[in-house]
Design a protein around this motif. Structure first.
Motif, PDB file in Angstrom:
ATOM      1  N   TYR A 102      -2.473   0.366  -4.665  1.00 27.90           N
ATOM      2  CA  TYR A 102      -2.397  -0.933  -4.005  1.00 27.90           C
ATOM      3  C   TYR A 102      -1.947  -1.995  -5.005  1.00 27.90           C
ATOM      4  CZ  TYR A 102      -5.179   1.807  -0.797  1.00 27.90           C
ATOM      5  OH  TYR A 102      -5.614   2.807   0.024  1.00 27.90           O
TER       6      TYR A 102
ATOM      7  N   ALA B 102       3.181   6.666   5.847  1.00 26.87           N
ATOM      8  CA  ALA B 102       3.891   5.600   6.562  1.00 26.87           C
ATOM      9  C   ALA B 102       4.843   6.146   7.622  1.00 26.87           C
ATOM     10  CB  ALA B 102       4.650   4.716   5.571  1.00 26.87           C
TER      11      ALA B 102
ATOM     12  N   ASN C 159       1.019   3.251  12.382  1.00 29.70           N
ATOM     13  CA  ASN C 159       1.719   2.033  11.963  1.00 29.70           C
ATOM     14  C   ASN C 159       1.612   0.952  13.025  1.00 29.70           C
ATOM     15  OD1 ASN C 159       2.561   3.534   9.757  1.00 29.70           O
ATOM     16  ND2 ASN C 159       4.643   3.808  10.490  1.00 29.70           N
TER      17      ASN C 159
ATOM     18  N   MET D  21       0.848  -1.191   0.000  1.00 38.30           N
ATOM     19  CA  MET D  21       0.000   0.000   0.000  1.00 38.30           C
ATOM     20  C   MET D  21       0.883   1.240   0.000  1.00 38.30           C
ATOM     21  SD  MET D  21      -1.791  -0.365   3.759  1.00 38.30           S
ATOM     22  CE  MET D  21      -0.863  -0.334   5.307  1.00 38.30           C
TER      23      MET D  21
ATOM     24  N   TYR E 263       4.674  -1.133   2.988  1.00 37.00           N
ATOM     25  CA  TYR E 263       3.916   0.123   3.098  1.00 37.00           C
ATOM     26  C   TYR E 263       4.877   1.293   2.943  1.00 37.00           C
ATOM     27  CZ  TYR E 263       0.986   3.622   5.652  1.00 37.00           C
ATOM     28  OH  TYR E 263       0.268   4.721   6.045  1.00 37.00           O
TER      29      TYR E 263
ATOM     30  N   ALA F 171      -5.888  -1.811   5.465  1.00 35.83           N
ATOM     31  CA  ALA F 171      -5.034  -2.997   5.583  1.00 35.83           C
ATOM     32  C   ALA F 171      -5.866  -4.276   5.569  1.00 35.83           C
ATOM     33  CB  ALA F 171      -4.194  -2.909   6.853  1.00 35.83           C
TER      34      ALA F 171
END
Length: 557
Positions: free
Chosen positions: A152, A288, A294, A121, A283, A269
């Motif tokens: 994605y 991120a 995260n 992603m 990711y 996710a």
């Protein structure tokens, strides 16, 4: 046979270059480290700048791979390419290849992840216009005037399939996408580039129930921002520097927004894992860097890989890897688990350079680790400079300021007298990897400061320099192979105190970029309230001693 020499270039925000020999990394650096301008964008003239400072730029190149984004600089592409041809030593058959923005993020994340099979992603505020995306993706045909905000992918055995994208027309009155949500939130609270970390720090002080605002609308990986949030983002009342709203009201907004961001990311996710049939996720993209979010994804049971530089700066690595893997068909073997990617520095030159600073003295202790650990134990603030700077936004021990975690005054001292930043900003800890579960509710490795963890109950309020208001910390685990000096320093400090943690923040002063050169280090050290500069095997001190923070007894815990 000689390996092809590849130059990867990020032409957008956080401009960077990366040089590879085939699939082997040579050097990477941020433009801002050379110009001293934070988040400096890639622009014409960069190649001359890099060539003046980076010896590896003088080699003949077989390939240049560049990525652009949404700004209009790509319209001057021929000028940029002429610069490449005139400034660099390009071989007669050298190629210049362009890849789209999210594809460069993809190649910075999937090949180095070590996953044979994974989902990827890529989430940020804006990427390339659809007209510049060369590969296929669902619904591609007929789209114009739109820009990628999320992408994605499903990856298996080196084969990459794009399974979806969220596109947006960049209408500022109707922002959409998870990255745009956090960008608009940050602009609402803190003006200027790169302030997302301030929002994360502020959010911990907020009350989730104070604002009645909806969750984000997540549909098959696409994120839509409800009107209530869009209207709030138009408000100027939450500007942190103004006093229209109270600190608590601003913190409440940050907390609510952080919470809905996290919930949306978890939904993405879950959708991506179910669609691809794998719990392995790579990711990247600016989102991120939200280490709190995260961690919430990690807690869902995914095997999550985030490269050390997931933001735009890391795309130059992605460009170079793309060149090796796709243009030269070199088997991917690059394992981005080590991030000291900057140029070599001849540390011994410090002995001559320090002569230009009559206020400083230099010595070579018989036991440098013992000397440094004692200084930290006695309450001193040290800055550490080692060869090969970190690549990315985090200080990981080669360009770090370190201190004892046990005294609240150290956080106050660093934020006020060195960094000149907001009082609520947290400071990160180095922690010995073998001890991480002793101190924190965390297992495993996190060597790049991309996750947070809560202190175990018995250690709450024991380490105020690194403990955030919610008892969390953005931890960096350390083993000997990661950074031998930092590891040995913590081990020695632990022998003296029983504590296997020291505080760590980036080596820079107020509104400055991290130091890059020895001269940068000496300049920053000499003008700031830091007690010692460590350049192994040397330690530099000030002839006029700086006050010890522990003498400010009202801050001592």
């Amino acid at each position: 046979m000689d390996q092809p020499s590849i130059l990867g270039i990020n032409r957008t925000q956080d401009g960077t270059i990366s040089i590879f020999d085939g699939g082997k990394h040579v050097v990477s650096i941020h433009k801002e480290r050379l110009t001293k301008r934070k988040h400096h964008w890639g622009r014409l003239g960069d190649m001359k700048l890099y060539k003046e400072h980076i010896a590896a730029m003088n080699r003949p190149f077989d390939l240049v791979v560049e990525c652009w984004s949404a700004d209009n600089e790509i319209e001057r592409k021929e000028e940029y390419h002429e610069e490449l041809r005139t400034v660099l030593d390009l071989k007669p058959n050298a190629r210049i290849v362009e890849i789209s923005h999210h594809y460069s993020h993809l190649y910075s994340a999937y090949p180095p992840s070590g996953f044979e099979t994974c989902a990827v992603m890529i989430i940020d505020s804006v990427g390339s216009p659809v007209e510049h995306i060369k590969y296929d993706y669902p619904g591609k045909e007929g789209k114009t005037g739109l820009f990628e905000v999320a992408s994605y992918y499903y990856c298996h055995a080196g084969e990459i399939t794009c399974i979806g994208k969220q596109l947006h027309d960049r209408d500022p009155e109707n922002p959409q996408g998870l990255g745009n949500f956090y960008y608009k939130l940050t602009e609402c609270l803190f003006k200027g580039e790169g302030n997302e970390g301030k929002v994360m720090g502020l959010a911990a002080y907020g009350n989730l129930d104070a604002l009645d605002l909806p969750e984000l609308d997540v549909q098959d990986g696409e994120v839509f921002i409800p009107k209530a949030w869009q209207e709030l983002f138009k408000s100027t009342e939450y500007n942190f520097k103004d006093e229209i709203k109270t600190f608590q009201e601003k913190a409440d907004l940050a907390a609510k927004a952080q919470d809905v961001f996290e919930k949306a990311l978890i939904k993405i996710a879950l959708w991506l894992s179910e669609k691809t049939g794998t719990k392995n996720i790579a990711y990247a993209g600016g989102c991120a860097l939200n280490c709190v979010a995260n961690t919430k994804v990690l807690e869902q049971g995914y095997d999550l890989f985030i490269p050390p530089a997931p933001h735009d700066g890391g795309t130059s690595v992605g460009c170079a890897i793309y060149g090796a893997v796709e243009c030269f068909k070199i088997k991917n073997e690059y394992d981005w688990r080590f991030d000291y990617l900057g140029p070599d520095v001849k540390l011994e030159e410090i002995t001559e350079l320090v002569k230009n600073y009559p206020e400083l003295s230099i010595e070579k202790p018989e036991d440098l680790i013992e000397t440094c650990a004692n200084h930290i134990y006695w309450g001193k603030i040290l800055c550490v400079f080692q060869s090969n700077s970190e690549f990315g936004p985090r200080a990981l021990g080669n360009r770090s300021i370190v201190a004892d975690t046990r005294y609240a005054v150290n956080k106050f001292w660093i934020n006020t007298f060195i960094k000149g930043r907001e009082w609520f900003r947290p400071i990160a800890p180095f922690v010995l990897e073998e001890d991480v579960s002793e101190y924190f509710d965390f297992k495993g490795r996190t060597p790049f400061m991309l996750f947070t963890a809560f202190l175990n109950k018995k250690y709450i309020d024991k380490f105020p320099t690194i403990e955030h208001v919610d008892h969390s910390a953005r931890i960096q685990t350390v083993i000997k192979d990661d950074n031998e000096f930092i590891y040995s320093l913590i081990k020695n400090f632990k022998e003296k105190t029983g504590v296997g943690i020291i505080a760590n923040t980036s080596f820079n002063g107020k509104n400055e970029t991290m130091v890059e050169t020895l001269t940068d280090a000496l300049n920053c050290f000499s003008k700031n309230a830091i007690h010692h500069l460590v350049v192994p095997p040397y330690i530099i001190s000030k002839k006029t001693e700086v006050i010890n923070p522990l003498q400010l007894s009202s801050y001592k815990v």
